[in-house]
Enzyme design. Structure first.
Site, PDB file in Angstrom:
ATOM      1  N   ASP A 157       0.883  -1.116   0.061  1.00  0.00           N
ATOM      2  CA  ASP A 157       0.029  -0.003   0.035  1.00  0.00           C
ATOM      3  C   ASP A 157       0.838   1.163   0.055  1.00  0.00           C
ATOM      4  OD1 ASP A 157      -1.959   2.011   0.524  1.00  0.00           O
ATOM      5  OD2 ASP A 157      -2.072   1.443   2.661  1.00  0.00           O
ATOM      6  N   ASN A 189      -0.587   4.529  -0.129  1.00  0.00           N
ATOM      7  CA  ASN A 189      -0.926   5.727   0.262  1.00  0.00           C
ATOM      8  C   ASN A 189      -1.603   5.719   1.775  1.00  0.00           C
ATOM      9  OD1 ASN A 189      -3.229   4.241  -0.536  1.00  0.00           O
ATOM     10  ND2 ASN A 189      -4.095   6.016  -1.906  1.00  0.00           N
ATOM     11  N   ASP A 217      -4.010   3.737   2.784  1.00  0.00           N
ATOM     12  CA  ASP A 217      -5.335   3.472   2.908  1.00  0.00           C
ATOM     13  C   ASP A 217      -5.742   2.052   3.242  1.00  0.00           C
ATOM     14  OD1 ASP A 217      -5.029   2.227   0.675  1.00  0.00           O
ATOM     15  OD2 ASP A 217      -6.578   3.267  -0.619  1.00  0.00           O
ATOM     16  N   ASP A 228      -1.766  -1.239  -3.801  1.00  0.00           N
ATOM     17  CA  ASP A 228      -1.882  -0.290  -5.133  1.00  0.00           C
ATOM     18  C   ASP A 228      -0.841  -0.578  -6.004  1.00  0.00           C
ATOM     19  OD1 ASP A 228      -0.111   1.171  -4.081  1.00  0.00           O
ATOM     20  OD2 ASP A 228      -1.875   2.210  -2.626  1.00  0.00           O
ATOM     21  N   ASP A 250      -4.726  -9.918 -15.682  1.00  0.00           N
ATOM     22  CA  ASP A 250      -5.543 -11.020 -15.416  1.00  0.00           C
ATOM     23  C   ASP A 250      -6.798 -10.658 -15.954  1.00  0.00           C
ATOM     24  OD1 ASP A 250      -7.095 -13.273 -14.001  1.00  0.00           O
ATOM     25  OD2 ASP A 250      -5.839 -13.169 -12.486  1.00  0.00           O
ATOM     26  N   ASP A 293      -8.964 -15.815 -16.932  1.00  0.00           N
ATOM     27  CA  ASP A 293      -9.619 -16.525 -15.698  1.00  0.00           C
ATOM     28  C   ASP A 293     -10.810 -17.490 -16.097  1.00  0.00           C
ATOM     29  OD1 ASP A 293     -10.279 -16.000 -12.744  1.00  0.00           O
ATOM     30  OD2 ASP A 293     -12.194 -15.705 -13.512  1.00  0.00           O
ATOM     31  N   GLU A 324      -6.644 -20.000 -17.178  1.00  0.00           N
ATOM     32  CA  GLU A 324      -6.847 -20.972 -16.048  1.00  0.00           C
ATOM     33  C   GLU A 324      -8.085 -21.775 -16.205  1.00  0.00           C
ATOM     34  OE1 GLU A 324      -8.689 -20.510 -11.517  1.00  0.00           O
ATOM     35  OE2 GLU A 324      -9.429 -19.265 -13.050  1.00  0.00           O
ATOM     36  N   ASP A 348      -6.006 -18.517  -4.751  1.00  0.00           N
ATOM     37  CA  ASP A 348      -6.975 -19.332  -4.402  1.00  0.00           C
ATOM     38  C   ASP A 348      -6.967 -20.475  -3.572  1.00  0.00           C
ATOM     39  OD1 ASP A 348      -8.762 -17.589  -5.801  1.00  0.00           O
ATOM     40  OD2 ASP A 348      -8.395 -18.898  -7.806  1.00  0.00           O
TER      41      ASP A 348
HETATM   42  C1  GLC Z   1     -10.879 -17.989 -10.685  1.00  0.00           C
HETATM   43  C2  GLC Z   1     -10.138 -16.987  -9.954  1.00  0.00           C
HETATM   44  C3  GLC Z   1     -10.824 -16.859  -8.383  1.00  0.00           C
HETATM   45  C4  GLC Z   1     -12.328 -16.172  -8.814  1.00  0.00           C
HETATM   46  C5  GLC Z   1     -12.953 -17.079  -9.798  1.00  0.00           C
HETATM   47  C6  GLC Z   1     -14.305 -16.325 -10.590  1.00  0.00           C
HETATM   48  O1  GLC Z   1     -10.926 -19.180 -10.366  1.00  0.00           O
HETATM   49  O2  GLC Z   1      -8.789 -17.421  -9.916  1.00  0.00           O
HETATM   50  O3  GLC Z   1     -10.095 -15.947  -7.615  1.00  0.00           O
HETATM   51  O4  GLC Z   1     -13.197 -16.298  -7.493  1.00  0.00           O
HETATM   52  O5  GLC Z   1     -12.270 -17.483 -10.915  1.00  0.00           O
HETATM   53  O6  GLC Z   1     -13.819 -15.232 -11.090  1.00  0.00           O
HETATM   54 CA    CA Z   2      -3.542   2.084  -1.318  1.00  0.00          CA
END
Ligand code: GLC
Ligand code: CA
Length: 608
Positions: A100, A102, A104, A108, A177, A275, A333, A405
């Site tokens: 982080d 800043n 919060d 970031d 991603d 994803d 994935e 995950d």
């Molecule tokens: C993939 C991601 C996971 C997410 C899921 C739905 O498995 O790695 O983090 O919750 O897709 O997008």
């Molecule tokens: Ca931040």
């Protein structure tokens, strides 16, 4: 040739889906494949499976699926193509928890920029950023509401450009991603679709009347259908209720995806992680899921979309219209995809995806992530021998133990603090010397472990939903929050000036700063390993040859001029004799004991 109930069981094994599905089912039932490959069984008719599997619909569902894919990938030979993404060590950043800048309490992009020197020092050649797009953060960015804007909590488009630029200056490639199986329910496409049934966005999603819905179950333990009361309509959502599935059968949706890929190609992004990309093609008519498969796999309906009818076609399309013209790398994935289907999705001549993240190595047979059990590394060894042994030169494998995950691997294998360091180092030896592209998840380089959480500490939507249907013990065994704890940069924490959005890494693990100063730390060792891999062509491209493959607790292989051996257990084991003269290069122990290997001892030798 179409398979029928009268075909033989062994014919199942000659098809890509048959092999993968049967392997998966046997694994889930905790049965060896001998159960089905022995001649007594393999010569029986497929219909005989009904003796074991008491579900009438199952065979039809299986045959239907198997007959939908007649191709089988190349099993051996071919020519190897060198690629940058086969050569680098990747590092996955979960931006919200990394750094982080800043105060919060939320990580970031400027925070990431401030750590690029650290990553360079570590020897990283590629970064994978978990989603940083605009998002209501119901699933921490995996619910995107604008593909062309950076999430304000993480920064701006200018910060992203700076990040790409600064990474490239250090010879680090950046992949992002992309989540396009679904969008956030706050995405303007969805809002328009929901409120205006005549809008062309309506067909971007799967809207259905009650009687047209089905029995599919979401991955976050709910129905796969969300009801919108005001409109009296349902929409399909395989994940959280705020993540609505896109309808890829609509060419306009595919155009949108291509547009996004091209946009980031132009921005200088080197590739994308896609994803749950194998879920994008759903079977026409969204038929009911088979109950037996549903009970076994936990997710009813999965057979209708984990390898859907147009999957290969849609992947080839986004490749030729997006990835290829931009020379971008793609890694999909693909949960549920086994070895044979994996080949069809990622062999180089198929021109679909470059690489896959598959998951069959992450739990030992008969287990799911939420089971409390210790992971036996012997399973990993057997599994990887099978995976790597099945590769032709057209195939390439991603290597990973951890991601955002999954719980931390050290904790899964052996949480005993006495073995923490040697085990953490041994895992990284395996990761960085097997054949394939290694992905290190943030903190893994320093042996980060699972955290202790109370109910109030939990942040993940999956865990919170899971707690509604099970107990805390179960949730703690599998919660994704273990991986999402904030980075422990210094002894004081060093993630943020204020309190982080989630707990930090476990108190017992030394910080990055102090590990950097300790030449014996997991981090210092991992740094040496990465540097060694980066400078040793054999560890990247040389074929792998397994040694004493049947010896339990002993994992050994040759890569060109190098020999690697690991004790997979927490006990001393005999060290099998080697015919080679070996010179020790790297070890997680000081000195050697003649004829034996200590708990989790891992050694890299040069063959003299
Ligand atoms: C993939 C991601 C996971 C997410 C899921 C739905 O498995 O790695 O983090 O919750 O897709 O997008
Ligand atoms: Ca931040």
């Amino acid at each position: 040739m179409k398979l029928t109930r009268d075909s033989k069981i062994k014919d199942l094994y000659k098809t890509a889906i048959g092999q993968d599905v049967v392997d998966k089912i046997l694994m889930q039932m905790n049965k060896s494949d001998k159960w089905i490959t022995n001649p007594l069984v393999s010569n029986l008719k497929i219909s005989a499976l009904n003796l074991y599997i008491k579900d009438e619909g199952f065979l039809d569902a299986l045959l239907d699926l198997i007959n939908s894919e007649t191709e089988l990938g190349v099993q051996e030979g071919g020519t190897l193509t060198k690629q940058w993404w086969k050569e680098v060590v990747f590092y996955q950043i979960y931006p919200r928890s990394f750094k982080d800048s800043n105060g919060d309490g939320l990580g970031d992009l400027q925070g990431i920029i401030s750590k690029l020197d650290y990553l360079k020092e570590l020897g990283i050649g590629g970064l994978w950023l978990s989603p940083i797009f605009k998002s209501p953060m119901k699933d921490n960015g995996y619910d995107i509401s604008d593909y062309y804007e950076v999430n304000p909590e993480m920064g701006t488009m200018d910060d992203l450009k700076e990040l790409i630029d600064q990474a490239h200056k250090r010879d680090i490639r950046v992949i992002m991603d992309l989540v396009v199986n679904h969008t956030s329910d706050e995405h303007p496409w969805f809002q328009e679709a929901l409120h205006d049934p005549n809008s062309d966005k309506r067909d971007y999603y799967f809207f259905r009347k009650k009687e047209e819905t089905n029995n599919w179950v979401s991955f976050f333990f709910e129905s796969a259908w969300r009801y919108f009361k005001e409109q009296d309509i349902y929409a399909l959502k395989l994940f959280a209720k705020e993540q609505i599935d896109l309808n890829w059968d609509n060419p306009k949706v595919r155009d949108e995806v291509v547009k996004i890929i091209n946009f980031y190609g132009d921005l200088g992004i080197d590739g994308l992680r896609l994803d749950v990309i194998n879920y994008i093609s759903k079977k026409e008519g969204l038929p009911q899921g088979n109950q037996w498969v549903g009970d076994l796999m936990e997710f009813t309906g999965i057979e209708h979309y984990f390898y859907g009818p147009h999957l290969n076609e849609y992947l080839a399309e986004i490749n030729s219209r997006g990835f290829a013209p931009n020379h971008m790398f793609s890694i999909g994935e693909t949960p549920g995809i086994g070895i044979q289907l994996g080949k069809l999705l990622s062999a180089d001549y198929r021109k679909q995806l470059d690489l896959l993240f598959t998951f069959d190595h992450l739990e030992t047979p008969g287990h799911v992530r939420f089971d409390e059990y210790l992971y036996d590394l012997n399973f990993y060894k057997e599994h990887m021998m099978k995976v790597l042994g099945s590769n032709s030169l057209h195939d390439w494998t991603s290597l990973f133990f951890e991601n955002h995950d999954n719980p931390r691997m050290i904790s899964k294998v052996n949480p005993d603090p006495m073995v923490h360091d040697v085990l953490g180092k041994a895992l990284n030896v395996i990761l960085l010397t097997l054949q394939g592209t290694p992905f290190i998840y943030q903190g893994q380089e320093a042996g980060f472990i699972n955290q202790e959480f109370t109910e109030e500490d939990l942040r993940d939507v999956e865990s919170i939903n899971k707690l509604k249907v099970s107990d805390m013990k179960t949730v703690l065994a599998g919660t994704r929050d273990h991986a999402r704890t904030t980075m422990k940069w210094s002894d004081e924490g060093g993630f943020s000036e204020s309190e982080g959005w989630i707990k930090s890494q476990h108190e017992s693990v030394a910080s990055i700063e102090s590990q950097l100063e300790d030449s014996m730390s997991v981090l210092s060792f991992t740094k040496q390993l990465i540097s060694f891999r980066n400078n040793t062509d054999d560890l990247i491209y040389a074929p792998i040859q397994f040694i004493h493959p049947k010896t339990r607790n002993y994992f050994a292989y040759k890569r060109g001029d190098y020999f690697i051996e690991i004790n997979l257990s927490d006990k001393d084991i005999n060290r099998p004799k080697s015919n080679d003269v070996l010179g020790l290069l790297l070890s997680n122990y000081k000195g050697q004991v003649l004829g034996s290997l200590r708990p989790y001892e891992a050694n890299i030798y040069r063959i003299l």
